[in-house]
Write an enzyme that holds these catalytic residues in place. Structure first.
Site, mmCIF file in Angstrom:
data_model
loop_
_atom_site.group_PDB
_atom_site.id
_atom_site.type_symbol
_atom_site.label_atom_id
_atom_site.label_comp_id
_atom_site.label_asym_id
_atom_site.label_seq_id
_atom_site.Cartn_x
_atom_site.Cartn_y
_atom_site.Cartn_z
ATOM 1 N N ASP A 174 0.935 -0.723 -0.269
ATOM 2 C CA ASP A 174 -0.163 0.221 -0.537
ATOM 3 C C ASP A 174 0.818 1.682 -0.078
ATOM 4 O O ASP A 174 0.645 2.035 0.570
ATOM 5 C CB ASP A 174 -0.318 0.190 1.092
ATOM 6 C CG ASP A 174 -2.161 -1.136 1.248
ATOM 7 O OD1 ASP A 174 -2.027 -2.004 0.338
ATOM 8 O OD2 ASP A 174 -2.801 -1.221 2.018
ATOM 9 N N ASP A 185 -4.589 -0.623 -1.884
ATOM 10 C CA ASP A 185 -5.867 -0.999 -1.161
ATOM 11 C C ASP A 185 -7.001 -0.059 -2.920
ATOM 12 O O ASP A 185 -6.043 1.052 -3.718
ATOM 13 C CB ASP A 185 -6.536 0.320 -0.400
ATOM 14 C CG ASP A 185 -6.814 -0.010 1.552
ATOM 15 O OD1 ASP A 185 -6.431 -1.150 1.436
ATOM 16 O OD2 ASP A 185 -7.012 0.667 2.011
ATOM 17 N N HIS A 201 -10.722 0.300 -3.011
ATOM 18 C CA HIS A 201 -12.131 0.503 -3.091
ATOM 19 C C HIS A 201 -12.870 1.032 -4.122
ATOM 20 O O HIS A 201 -12.902 1.871 -4.779
ATOM 21 C CB HIS A 201 -12.225 1.317 -1.864
ATOM 22 C CG HIS A 201 -11.198 0.419 -0.342
ATOM 23 N ND1 HIS A 201 -11.385 -0.332 -0.349
ATOM 24 C CD2 HIS A 201 -10.258 1.526 0.750
ATOM 25 C CE1 HIS A 201 -10.441 -0.405 1.227
ATOM 26 N NE2 HIS A 201 -9.764 0.886 0.903
ATOM 27 N N HIS A 257 -16.971 0.573 5.395
ATOM 28 C CA HIS A 257 -16.211 0.733 5.253
ATOM 29 C C HIS A 257 -15.574 2.508 5.339
ATOM 30 O O HIS A 257 -14.225 2.691 5.767
ATOM 31 C CB HIS A 257 -14.406 0.206 4.655
ATOM 32 C CG HIS A 257 -13.089 0.118 4.841
ATOM 33 N ND1 HIS A 257 -12.051 -0.078 5.683
ATOM 34 C CD2 HIS A 257 -12.289 0.728 4.029
ATOM 35 C CE1 HIS A 257 -10.941 0.163 6.082
ATOM 36 N NE2 HIS A 257 -10.525 0.656 4.768
ATOM 37 N N HIS A 264 -10.617 6.347 1.269
ATOM 38 C CA HIS A 264 -9.540 6.910 0.708
ATOM 39 C C HIS A 264 -9.237 5.783 -0.733
ATOM 40 O O HIS A 264 -9.936 4.510 0.112
ATOM 41 C CB HIS A 264 -8.186 5.954 2.014
ATOM 42 C CG HIS A 264 -8.354 4.991 3.206
ATOM 43 N ND1 HIS A 264 -10.294 4.720 3.406
ATOM 44 C CD2 HIS A 264 -8.338 3.707 2.293
ATOM 45 C CE1 HIS A 264 -9.676 3.628 3.954
ATOM 46 N NE2 HIS A 264 -9.152 3.030 3.798
ATOM 47 N N LYS A 295 -6.644 -4.706 -3.525
ATOM 48 C CA LYS A 295 -7.748 -5.108 -1.706
ATOM 49 C C LYS A 295 -8.648 -4.765 -1.806
ATOM 50 O O LYS A 295 -8.352 -3.445 -2.081
ATOM 51 C CB LYS A 295 -7.011 -5.636 -0.907
ATOM 52 C CG LYS A 295 -5.752 -4.435 -0.782
ATOM 53 C CD LYS A 295 -5.129 -5.374 -0.012
ATOM 54 C CE LYS A 295 -4.364 -3.730 1.310
ATOM 55 N NZ LYS A 295 -4.583 -3.115 1.773
ATOM 56 N N CYS A 324 -1.686 -2.569 6.939
ATOM 57 C CA CYS A 324 -1.613 -3.521 7.111
ATOM 58 C C CYS A 324 -0.813 -4.034 6.280
ATOM 59 O O CYS A 324 -0.899 -5.189 5.941
ATOM 60 C CB CYS A 324 -1.990 -2.667 5.293
ATOM 61 S SG CYS A 324 -4.108 -2.447 4.525
#
Length: 191
Positions: free
Chosen positions: A11, A53, A55, A61, A75, A100, A142
């Site tokens: 990340d 990340d 999303h 979340h 984010h 992810k 993470c």
């Protein structure tokens, strides 16, 4: 037994660096140090993998009133510049790239898949990886979860402590205790 090592770059994205939506103090400096380390030590690794990340709609979340424990401000939004790899990593040329958290919270890189849908554990197993070094952001979240999952997958696991940074020193200390208790080796990269 032959060992095969992987570098897991967790990340390292603008969203987690100064100026990003969920900035970690020192994030940009970590990105620069990770890039320099990876360039200098690329031949030490059989495989380099990145996690991001990414999303799309992670449900609860994301929150307009985040508690910064289970809920967070938006984010790592898929398709935005903040969700891409940090510009410092432009020359990294990873062997595998895992995204992810599309529709749920995902702290561990082991919860992600590559563009073909292969989970990180499968990618590492197919490359006969036996040892991993984990670096990136954030140490307290993470990086910690990725390292703990690596141990669960029976990989000898190190976190290179100078190539990561926690959300806060208190959370970083708790993360280091949890990782050490699980058998993760914590040590500096040595340059």
């Amino acid at each position: 037994m032959t060992t095969h090592r992987a570098l897991l770059v967790v990340d390292v994205q603008p969203t987690f660096c100064e100026g990003g939506a969920l900035a970690v103090q020192g994030g940009n400096a970590v990105a620069e140090r990770v890039a320099a380390y990876a360039a200098a030590h690329r031949d030490d690794y059989d495989l380099v993998a990145t996690t991001q990340d990414w999303h799309l709609d992670p449900g609860e979340h994301f929150s307009d009133t985040p508690d910064f424990v289970d809920t967070w401000p938006p984010h790592g939004v898929a398709g935005t510049a903040e969700a891409e790899l940090h510009p410092a990593l432009a020359d990294l040329a990873p062997d595998a790239s895992v995204k992810k958290g599309a529709y749920a919270a995902a702290y561990s890189g082991f919860e992600g898949t590559d563009a073909e849908g292969h989970p990180l554990a499968t990618i590492l197993a197919e490359a006969e990886i036996t040892e991993v070094d984990v670096v990136g952001l954030a140490e307290s979240h993470c990086v910690k979860e990725t390292a703990l999952d690596a141990v669960k997958h029976h990989l000898a696991t190190r976190v290179l402590t100078d190539l990561t940074a926690p959300v806060s020193e208190e959370l970083g200390e708790a993360a280091r205790e949890a990782m050490a208790a699980a058998g993760v080796v914590l040590e500096a990269s040595g340059g």
